[in-house]
Scaffold this active site. Structure first.
Site, PDB file in Angstrom:
ATOM      1  N   GLY A   1     -12.456  -2.831   2.769  1.00  0.00           N
ATOM      2  CA  GLY A   1     -13.579  -3.599   2.243  1.00  0.00           C
ATOM      3  C   GLY A   1     -14.791  -2.683   2.126  1.00  0.00           C
TER       4      GLY A   1
ATOM      5  N   MET B   1      -8.848  -1.853   9.247  1.00  0.00           N
ATOM      6  CA  MET B   1      -8.372  -2.305  10.551  1.00  0.00           C
ATOM      7  C   MET B   1      -7.500  -1.296  11.304  1.00  0.00           C
ATOM      8  SD  MET B   1      -7.624  -6.290   9.439  1.00  0.00           S
ATOM      9  CE  MET B   1      -7.309  -6.835  11.118  1.00  0.00           C
ATOM     10  N   GLU B   2      -7.352  -0.074  10.798  1.00  0.00           N
ATOM     11  CA  GLU B   2      -6.397   0.840  11.443  1.00  0.00           C
ATOM     12  C   GLU B   2      -6.877   2.278  11.642  1.00  0.00           C
ATOM     13  OE1 GLU B   2      -5.557  -0.681   8.424  1.00  0.00           O
ATOM     14  OE2 GLU B   2      -4.576  -2.440   9.280  1.00  0.00           O
TER      15      GLU B   2
ATOM     16  N   GLU C   1       0.830  -1.213   0.000  1.00  0.00           N
ATOM     17  CA  GLU C   1       0.000   0.000   0.000  1.00  0.00           C
ATOM     18  C   GLU C   1       0.863   1.261   0.000  1.00  0.00           C
ATOM     19  OE1 GLU C   1      -3.956  -0.935   2.511  1.00  0.00           O
ATOM     20  OE2 GLU C   1      -2.115  -1.356   3.560  1.00  0.00           O
TER      21      GLU C   1
ATOM     22  N   ASP D   1     -12.074  -5.090  -1.872  1.00  0.00           N
ATOM     23  CA  ASP D   1     -12.977  -6.247  -1.757  1.00  0.00           C
ATOM     24  C   ASP D   1     -14.303  -5.741  -1.207  1.00  0.00           C
ATOM     25  OD1 ASP D   1     -10.877  -6.394   0.778  1.00  0.00           O
ATOM     26  OD2 ASP D   1     -12.953  -6.609   1.391  1.00  0.00           O
TER      27      ASP D   1
END
Ligand code: SAH
Length: 250
Positions: free
Chosen positions: A78, A193-194, A12, A217
């Site tokens: 996502g 997630m962050e 990333e 996704d």
């Protein structure tokens, strides 16, 4: 005025490190930080690591050790909101932690000690990121290898993003997560997630924060296939283009 550019995974981060002028590598807190200049601006590049604790550690180091004045997070997420497709870009307006639950002592999702569930991103910084993302999609959007030939061109969305220490990878979980939050008035566009952890650290330090996530996704049963493909082939070029564009606008 140094700007921190954070990403979760090396892919990333794209080729931002190799594009740095006067690069200086600094090891700190079991992490590698890169200080240098990009598009004429002082920057520090860092990998947050995966998950909220790793991201908070990196963000705290950037605030305290590197004295950055603003933070920008680029990466993948996502898509869970209606019409948030693979290849689209989501600019966060605010963040919440979808796995925060100290109920019944505090309302579900509220971060104890903060009085609310949502942490807002900086409006001015987010506007620049939004513009950079729009320019990128307008020029390069057609190059996305979208699986669905009938898919419309990618779009930029802006709104709420939810973070939690889970890779959301079933349609059932994604629908439940979105539905529960929507019932409480939180209309989530994407999960990752962050970001919420970095938003909280930035709030504590009074630092402007913005985040941009390309949708890798749909957080559904094919997420485990779509995610690695996207990260390998698309995430890096997206981050490169959006970060360079943003720094030029700064
Ligand atoms: N084994 C993987 C783990 C990555 S976890 C690896 O190391 O390559 C997924 C990463 O992408 C996290 O950083 C998260 O922020 C983001 N992400 C993308 N899609 C996600 C989803 N469906 N649920 C949660 N996080 C997602």
């Amino acid at each position: 005025m140094t700007t921190a550019i954070l990403s979760a995974l090396p892919e990333e981060q794209g080729s931002l490190v190799s594009a740095l002028e006067h690069p200086e590598r600094i090891e700190h807190a079991a992490r590698t930080f890169w200080r240098g200049r990009l598009e004429g601006r002082d920057v520090v590049l860092a990998l947050s690591g995966i998950g909220k604790v790793a991201a908070a550690t990196t963000a705290a180091a950037l605030a305290e050790r590197f004295a950055v004045r603003r933070m920008v997070f680029t990466g993948v997420a996502g898509g869970v909101g209606d019409g948030v497709q693979v290849g689209d870009v989501v600019v966060a307006r605010s963040y919440l932690q979808h796995d925060m639950d100290a109920s019944p002592i505090f309302p579900r999702w509220q971060v104890p000690g903060y009085g609310e569930a949502r942490m807002d991103c900086d409006a001015a910084l987010s506007a620049l990121i939004f513009e950079a993302a729009g320019c990128f999609l307008a020029t390069a959007g057609g190059t996305f290898a979208l699986k669905d030939a009938a898919a419309r061109p990618p779009r930029v969305h802006q709104g709420l993003v939810a973070s939690g220490d889970r890779f959301v990878s079933t349609a059932a979980e994604s629908q439940r997560l979105r539905g529960d939050l929507l019932a409480a008035g939180h209309d989530v566009l994407a999960v990752e997630m962050e970001g919420a952890a970095v938003a909280q650290v930035c709030r504590d330090h009074g630092l402007p924060f913005a985040a941009v996530r390309t949708i890798s996704d749909r957080a559904d049963d094919s997420a485990h296939v779509d995610f690695p493909h996207f990260v390998r082939h698309v995430a890096g070029p997206c981050a490169d283009a959006i970060v360079h564009g943003f720094l030029r606008l700064l």
